[in-house]
Write an enzyme that holds these catalytic residues in place. Structure first.
Site, PDB file in Angstrom:
ATOM      1  N   GLY A  12       0.771  -1.240   0.000  1.00  0.00           N
ATOM      2  CA  GLY A  12       0.000   0.000   0.000  1.00  0.00           C
ATOM      3  C   GLY A  12       0.803   1.291   0.000  1.00  0.00           C
ATOM      4  N   LEU A  92     -10.147  -8.087 -12.971  1.00  0.00           N
ATOM      5  CA  LEU A  92     -11.571  -7.797 -12.815  1.00  0.00           C
ATOM      6  C   LEU A  92     -12.296  -8.092 -14.121  1.00  0.00           C
ATOM      7  CD1 LEU A  92     -11.139  -4.543 -10.760  1.00  0.00           C
ATOM      8  CD2 LEU A  92     -12.146  -6.679  -9.955  1.00  0.00           C
ATOM      9  N   ASN A 106      -5.909   2.496 -12.921  1.00  0.00           N
ATOM     10  CA  ASN A 106      -4.895   1.587 -12.382  1.00  0.00           C
ATOM     11  C   ASN A 106      -3.522   2.203 -12.568  1.00  0.00           C
ATOM     12  OD1 ASN A 106      -3.775  -0.997 -11.472  1.00  0.00           O
ATOM     13  ND2 ASN A 106      -3.157  -1.305 -13.602  1.00  0.00           N
ATOM     14  N   HIS A 108       0.445   1.171 -13.205  1.00  0.00           N
ATOM     15  CA  HIS A 108       1.294   0.046 -13.609  1.00  0.00           C
ATOM     16  C   HIS A 108       2.748   0.538 -13.649  1.00  0.00           C
ATOM     17  CE1 HIS A 108       2.374  -3.727 -15.441  1.00  0.00           C
ATOM     18  NE2 HIS A 108       3.143  -3.043 -16.268  1.00  0.00           N
ATOM     19  N   GLU A 146     -11.457  -4.372 -19.964  1.00  0.00           N
ATOM     20  CA  GLU A 146     -11.524  -5.827 -19.806  1.00  0.00           C
ATOM     21  C   GLU A 146     -10.177  -6.523 -19.979  1.00  0.00           C
ATOM     22  OE1 GLU A 146     -13.717  -4.004 -21.346  1.00  0.00           O
ATOM     23  OE2 GLU A 146     -15.726  -4.594 -20.692  1.00  0.00           O
ATOM     24  N   ALA A 178       8.146   8.109  -9.868  1.00  0.00           N
ATOM     25  CA  ALA A 178       6.997   8.127 -10.777  1.00  0.00           C
ATOM     26  C   ALA A 178       5.678   7.791 -10.070  1.00  0.00           C
ATOM     27  CB  ALA A 178       7.233   7.180 -11.945  1.00  0.00           C
TER      28      ALA A 178
HETATM   29  C1  GRF Z   1       3.015  -0.911  -7.562  1.00  0.00           C
HETATM   30  O1  GRF Z   1       4.248  -1.104  -8.177  1.00  0.00           O
HETATM   31  C2  GRF Z   1       1.942  -0.657  -8.589  1.00  0.00           C
HETATM   32  O2  GRF Z   1       2.404   0.030  -9.703  1.00  0.00           O
HETATM   33  C3  GRF Z   1       1.538  -2.056  -8.973  1.00  0.00           C
HETATM   34  O3  GRF Z   1       1.603  -2.792  -7.779  1.00  0.00           O
HETATM   35  C4  GRF Z   1       2.531  -2.183  -6.885  1.00  0.00           C
HETATM   36  C5  GRF Z   1       1.824  -1.919  -5.590  1.00  0.00           C
HETATM   37  O4  GRF Z   1       2.661  -1.440  -4.578  1.00  0.00           O
HETATM   38  N1  GRF Z   1       0.270  -2.075  -9.644  1.00  0.00           N
HETATM   39  P1  GRF Z   1       2.047  -0.822  -3.267  1.00  0.00           P
HETATM   40  O5  GRF Z   1       1.121  -1.868  -2.640  1.00  0.00           O
HETATM   41  O6  GRF Z   1       1.292   0.414  -3.632  1.00  0.00           O
HETATM   42  O7  GRF Z   1       3.210  -0.541  -2.375  1.00  0.00           O
END
Ligand code: GRF
Length: 201
Positions: A12, A92, A106, A108, A146, A178
């Protein structure tokens, strides 16, 4: 204030970046609820420490439809307008996606379309970037559709790969330079109407 719900599965740190921004009063959005699919996710403790409602909807033992129905129910109970996937691992399906069409984003940890899609999560993304020898990577915020990391791209930020990087050092730099900047920025833009949420794109 835009009512936001954050979906998490792990540590988190991205959630923390959002909580810190609300604490500073510069998100323009309220985090109404944090939902984890894992009871042990440290992200739930971060939410509770910030006095944000934290709930767990376990996937184990449920059909995908039932799991998604319960997720939607938790989010609707808090009248969530924007859903933020911040390290949420389950894919999902149609039920959830169509309910929150263009209202779910989301983050990534790569520059999509590189190192994304099925199997590219967590450290694996950074392992793949290092194996390919790219000199620049980064993070992307996109709408959820999707597919796996296929939705429309909203924001991207580049990060240098450095000599001697390991997946762990690269992951950390991508987060610091980032992800933790980009995700609050995306929510801020949605809250101020500069990213249009809901409706057609
Ligand atoms: C992050 O690298 C995010 O980009 C990816 O999962 C990771 C989650 O890390 N989707 P955190 O739980 O927010 O520390």
């Amino acid at each position: 204030m835009l009512r936001t719900g954050v979906l998490v599965s792990g540590g988190g740190t991205n959630l923390q970046a959002l909580l810190d921004a609300t604490g500073r009063g510069d998100l323009g959005a309220e985090i109404a609820v944090v939902v984890s699919d894992k009871p042990e996710a440290f992200a739930l403790e971060r939410a509770r420490a910030a006095l944000v409602k934290a709930v767990c909807v376990e996937r184990k033992g449920k059909s995908p439809e039932e799991f998604e129905r319960l997720l939607v129910q938790e989010l609707e109970e808090e009248r969530v307008e924007l859903v933020v996937l911040a390290g949420f691992l389950p894919m999902l399906g149609k039920g959830f996606i169509s309910h929150f069409r263009n209202r779910a984003i989301n983050i990534h940890p790569s520059l999509i379309p590189s190192f994304c899609g099925k199997g590219h999560y967590g450290l694996k993304v950074h392992e793949a970037a290092l194996a390919r020898g790219v000199k620049i990577t980064g993070a992307t915020v996109h709408f959820v559709d999707e597919g796996a990391d296929t939705g429309p791209i909203l924001l991207q930020k580049a990060v240098d790969v450095k000599e001697g990087d390991t997946p762990e050092t690269l992951q950390r730099r991508v987060m610091e330079e980032a992800e933790w900047i980009l995700l609050p920025e995306a929510v801020r833009l949605a809250a101020s109407g500069r990213i249009k949420i809901g409706g057609d794109l």
